[in-house]
Design an enzyme around this catalytic site. Sequence first.
Site, PDB file in Angstrom:
ATOM      1  N   LYS A  49      24.157  27.857  20.467  1.00  0.00           N
ATOM      2  CA  LYS A  49      22.770  28.286  20.332  1.00  0.00           C
ATOM      3  C   LYS A  49      22.562  29.619  21.050  1.00  0.00           C
ATOM      4  O   LYS A  49      22.237  30.611  20.439  1.00  0.00           O
ATOM      5  CB  LYS A  49      21.809  27.242  20.912  1.00  0.00           C
ATOM      6  CG  LYS A  49      21.483  26.013  20.068  1.00  0.00           C
ATOM      7  CD  LYS A  49      22.635  25.248  19.542  1.00  0.00           C
ATOM      8  CE  LYS A  49      22.295  24.077  18.675  1.00  0.00           C
ATOM      9  NZ  LYS A  49      22.377  22.781  19.306  1.00  0.00           N
ATOM     10  N   TRP A  95      17.276  15.061  19.788  1.00  0.00           N
ATOM     11  CA  TRP A  95      18.422  15.176  20.694  1.00  0.00           C
ATOM     12  C   TRP A  95      18.303  14.198  21.842  1.00  0.00           C
ATOM     13  O   TRP A  95      19.298  13.607  22.276  1.00  0.00           O
ATOM     14  CB  TRP A  95      18.618  16.616  21.169  1.00  0.00           C
ATOM     15  CG  TRP A  95      19.104  17.482  20.054  1.00  0.00           C
ATOM     16  CD1 TRP A  95      18.439  18.498  19.450  1.00  0.00           C
ATOM     17  CD2 TRP A  95      20.368  17.351  19.355  1.00  0.00           C
ATOM     18  NE1 TRP A  95      19.205  19.021  18.432  1.00  0.00           N
ATOM     19  CE2 TRP A  95      20.377  18.349  18.347  1.00  0.00           C
ATOM     20  CE3 TRP A  95      21.463  16.504  19.480  1.00  0.00           C
ATOM     21  CZ2 TRP A  95      21.468  18.510  17.474  1.00  0.00           C
ATOM     22  CZ3 TRP A  95      22.542  16.672  18.615  1.00  0.00           C
ATOM     23  CH2 TRP A  95      22.532  17.657  17.627  1.00  0.00           C
ATOM     24  N   ASP A 116      19.692  18.570  29.421  1.00  0.00           N
ATOM     25  CA  ASP A 116      20.332  19.149  28.249  1.00  0.00           C
ATOM     26  C   ASP A 116      19.626  20.479  27.982  1.00  0.00           C
ATOM     27  O   ASP A 116      18.484  20.514  27.544  1.00  0.00           O
ATOM     28  CB  ASP A 116      20.181  18.202  27.049  1.00  0.00           C
ATOM     29  CG  ASP A 116      20.789  18.778  25.762  1.00  0.00           C
ATOM     30  OD1 ASP A 116      21.179  19.965  25.762  1.00  0.00           O
ATOM     31  OD2 ASP A 116      20.861  18.028  24.771  1.00  0.00           O
TER      32      ASP A 116
HETATM   33  C1  LIG Z   1      22.718  21.406  19.221  1.00  0.00           C
HETATM   34  C2  LIG Z   1      22.268  20.500  20.312  1.00  0.00           C
HETATM   35  C3  LIG Z   1      23.067  19.450  20.782  1.00  0.00           C
HETATM   36  C4  LIG Z   1      24.405  19.107  20.172  1.00  0.00           C
HETATM   37  O1  LIG Z   1      25.327  20.072  20.434  1.00  0.00           O
HETATM   38  P1  LIG Z   1      26.834  19.930  19.905  1.00  0.00           P
HETATM   39  O2  LIG Z   1      27.493  21.044  20.641  1.00  0.00           O
HETATM   40  O3  LIG Z   1      26.820  20.110  18.428  1.00  0.00           O
HETATM   41  O4  LIG Z   1      27.342  18.601  20.299  1.00  0.00           O
HETATM   42  C5  LIG Z   1      22.584  18.683  21.817  1.00  0.00           C
HETATM   43  N1  LIG Z   1      21.396  18.930  22.372  1.00  0.00           N
HETATM   44  C6  LIG Z   1      20.596  19.934  21.948  1.00  0.00           C
HETATM   45  C7  LIG Z   1      19.273  20.158  22.606  1.00  0.00           C
HETATM   46  C8  LIG Z   1      21.008  20.747  20.900  1.00  0.00           C
HETATM   47  O5  LIG Z   1      20.221  21.743  20.472  1.00  0.00           O
END
Ligand SMILES: *Cc1c(COP(=O)(O)O)cnc(C)c1O
Length: 360
Positions: A196, A102, A172
């Site tokens: 998540k 990511w 993030d």
């Molecule tokens: C799943 C995830 C993303 C991407 O998320 P989307 O909503 O599908 O764009 C980005 N960063 C992390 C750490 C993730 O687990």
Amino acid sequence: MSRVYNFSAGPAMLPQAVLEQAQQEFMDWNGSGMNVMEMSHRGKEFMSIAQQAEANLRDVMAIPDNYKVLFLQGGASSQFAAIPMNLLRGKKSADYFNTGQWSKKAIAEAKKYCDVNIVASSEDANFCTVPERDTWQLNPDAAYVHYTANETIGGVEFDAIPDTGDVPLVVDLSSTILSRPIDVSKFALIYAGAQKNIGPAGLCIVIVRDDFIGDVIDGTPTMFDYKVQADNDSMYNTPPTYSLYLAGLVFQWLKNLGGLTAMAEVNQRKADKLYNAIETSGFYANPVTPKYRSWMNIPFTLNDASLDADFLAGAKQAGLITLKGHRSVGGMRASIYNAMPEQGVDALITYMNDFAAKNS
Ligand SMILES: *Cc1c(COP(=O)(O)O)cnc(C)c1O
């Protein structure tokens, strides 16, 4: 009805109490005679749902008043672009940690808008660790520092908030938000996709300090401008109303069970017992440096990979699903977000022990 324990990395399980409440309200939300999906986002019913969701999120995360909470679309992935657009503010470069898949995606997107200085990378170590602090190359002139607190694929989590001095910090938090308390005041911006640990896909939460709103680079799409979104209470266009409603139910659920301190206790216990089962098995292994092991995403391998398919088939029969590891890592991965009950982790451990006993 039979529900499974779903270890998917996302979209992931939702708390059963939340699903039941949504079911109860499905045909008629609070005497309105409508499903929330059918409501105007500008009507007083939905406005009250959105306001309550924000108030509850502010409460559970203790978000200070000088931060705006934005409910956006486009996932965390859209923020990979929106962040440089809003936070560069005349600077030419930004700092990024490279600790997994990511991070890499965030970096690739940021490179379209600025120079990216890699503060530190664990790519050579197969993304199984966080680089030690004394190796970090922070640029004091960077517009901001970005890191991925929890790498969902590698199962690697920073053990502390990086100290970046006066340089604004961006995180993030997609796969670890709401798993434990976090000091929001340490950040210029926090973002997280919902699927998540928050609610259904389709919603992305951005928590941004007031003074980082309102100075975008030329050509920034209107929808990516935090000022437009903040001035319109995230309703410049139609928001993902049903996702926001369900996220609001999740925030209320967290409040009811005692907030993030209570949630963190359960999460730590769940993670500790699963890592312990892996470590003591002599059959399973986790590649991540112990200090940086994620509470939320736990990859593990079997000592004989030819048994992987059997392991997964047996797990499925036991009601334990989506344990296959990410294609880039292989093996297994158990994602045990807030909504995974402790009994689900216990059931997984029992299954793992039985499988190891039969196959060693
Ligand atoms: C799943 C995830 C993303 C991407 O998320 P989307 O909503 O599908 O764009 C980005 N960063 C992390 C750490 C993730 O687990």
